[in-house]
Design an enzyme around this catalytic site. Structure first.
Site, PDB file in Angstrom:
ATOM      1  N   HIS A 198      25.396 -12.461   7.351  1.00 20.01           N
ATOM      2  CA  HIS A 198      25.945 -13.718   7.866  1.00 20.01           C
ATOM      3  C   HIS A 198      27.263 -13.999   7.150  1.00 20.01           C
ATOM      4  O   HIS A 198      27.294 -14.143   5.929  1.00 20.01           O
ATOM      5  CB  HIS A 198      24.963 -14.864   7.632  1.00 20.01           C
ATOM      6  CG  HIS A 198      25.406 -16.176   8.210  1.00 20.01           C
ATOM      7  ND1 HIS A 198      24.582 -17.277   8.240  1.00 20.01           N
ATOM      8  CD2 HIS A 198      26.569 -16.571   8.786  1.00 20.01           C
ATOM      9  CE1 HIS A 198      25.237 -18.300   8.804  1.00 20.01           C
ATOM     10  NE2 HIS A 198      26.447 -17.886   9.130  1.00 20.01           N
TER      11      HIS A 198
ATOM     12  N   HIS B 228      40.405  -4.977   8.936  1.00 22.76           N
ATOM     13  CA  HIS B 228      40.286  -3.577   9.347  1.00 22.76           C
ATOM     14  C   HIS B 228      39.373  -2.755   8.432  1.00 22.76           C
ATOM     15  O   HIS B 228      39.336  -2.944   7.217  1.00 22.76           O
ATOM     16  CB  HIS B 228      41.670  -2.926   9.383  1.00 22.76           C
ATOM     17  CG  HIS B 228      42.325  -2.870   8.026  1.00 22.76           C
ATOM     18  ND1 HIS B 228      42.139  -1.842   7.136  1.00 22.76           N
ATOM     19  CD2 HIS B 228      43.143  -3.751   7.398  1.00 22.76           C
ATOM     20  CE1 HIS B 228      42.825  -2.059   6.028  1.00 22.76           C
ATOM     21  NE2 HIS B 228      43.439  -3.229   6.162  1.00 22.76           N
TER      22      HIS B 228
END
Length: 208
Positions: free
Chosen positions: A144, A135
């Site tokens: 990446h 979150h």
């Protein structure tokens, strides 16, 4: 018919194509500057090079760049956007992406990856197989996150940084731009731009 162009006929490109096929794209075709020597990538044809693609963008419903190098991917995304390409976002059907997360154009999210509520993912990101982003995390453009990597809540990651396979990042950590976090590292402190870190806990690598 939804027709997808993928720039970059690589192993990574095969995973992008497979995720796209499973998520409902009707036609998938590759483009790579190794063409015409490279004419096929797995189950999919390679139709031309990047110049050919730029000249035929109007024939495609969407375009995605499947190049693992973050800096090169960003350069190609900029070229495509300036040429008027519609950047596609590819999400594997087994990925779990919160409806409250925001995913940037041109990003790819692979099988069983998890993106939790109120995350912000920039353009051209790769969230690889089985990774998780918790979150309120914010990933900038062309990041990446490798297979199996774990980012706890409230983590920020700067442009073009690479989180290695199986790495873990503690909550509320700030990772700068163009950072490389080595495979299996445990990041428990903030990391400045352009650093490579490794180990448990992660520390900067020093050139000899």
């Amino acid at each position: 018919m939804r027709r997808l162009a993928i720039l970059g006929a690589s192993g990574h490109g095969k995973v992008v194509a497979d995720a796209a096929q499973l998520s409902g794209w009707d036609s998938i075709e590759f483009f790579d500057d190794a063409w015409p020597q490279c004419r096929v990538n797995g189950a999919w044809p390679v139709l031309g090079d990047s110049a050919w693609l730029l000249d035929h963008l109007s024939e495609f419903t969407g375009v995605v760049v499947a190049i693992g190098n973050n800096a090169v991917r960003r350069k190609k995304l900029v070229q495509l956007r300036e040429a008027g390409a519609l950047l596609a976002t590819i999400i594997h059907p087994s990925a779990v992406v919160s409806r409250h997360a925001r995913i940037g154009a041109g990003s790819v999210i692979f099988a069983t990856a998890v993106v939790n509520p109120f995350c912000e993912i920039g353009e051209g990101a790769i969230l690889n197989t089985g990774c998780s982003v918790d979150h309120d995390s914010r990933l900038s453009d062309c990041v990446h996150v490798s297979p199996g990597a774990r980012l706890a809540g409230g983590v920020t990651v700067g442009d073009e940084s690479w989180i290695g396979i199986g790495a873990c990042v503690r909550q509320m950590i700030n990772i700068g731009e163009r950072v490389v976090v080595a495979a299996g590292a445990a990041v428990v402190n903030d990391i400045s731009d352009n650093m490579t870190v490794a180990g448990v806990p992660a520390r900067a690598l020093v050139s000899k």
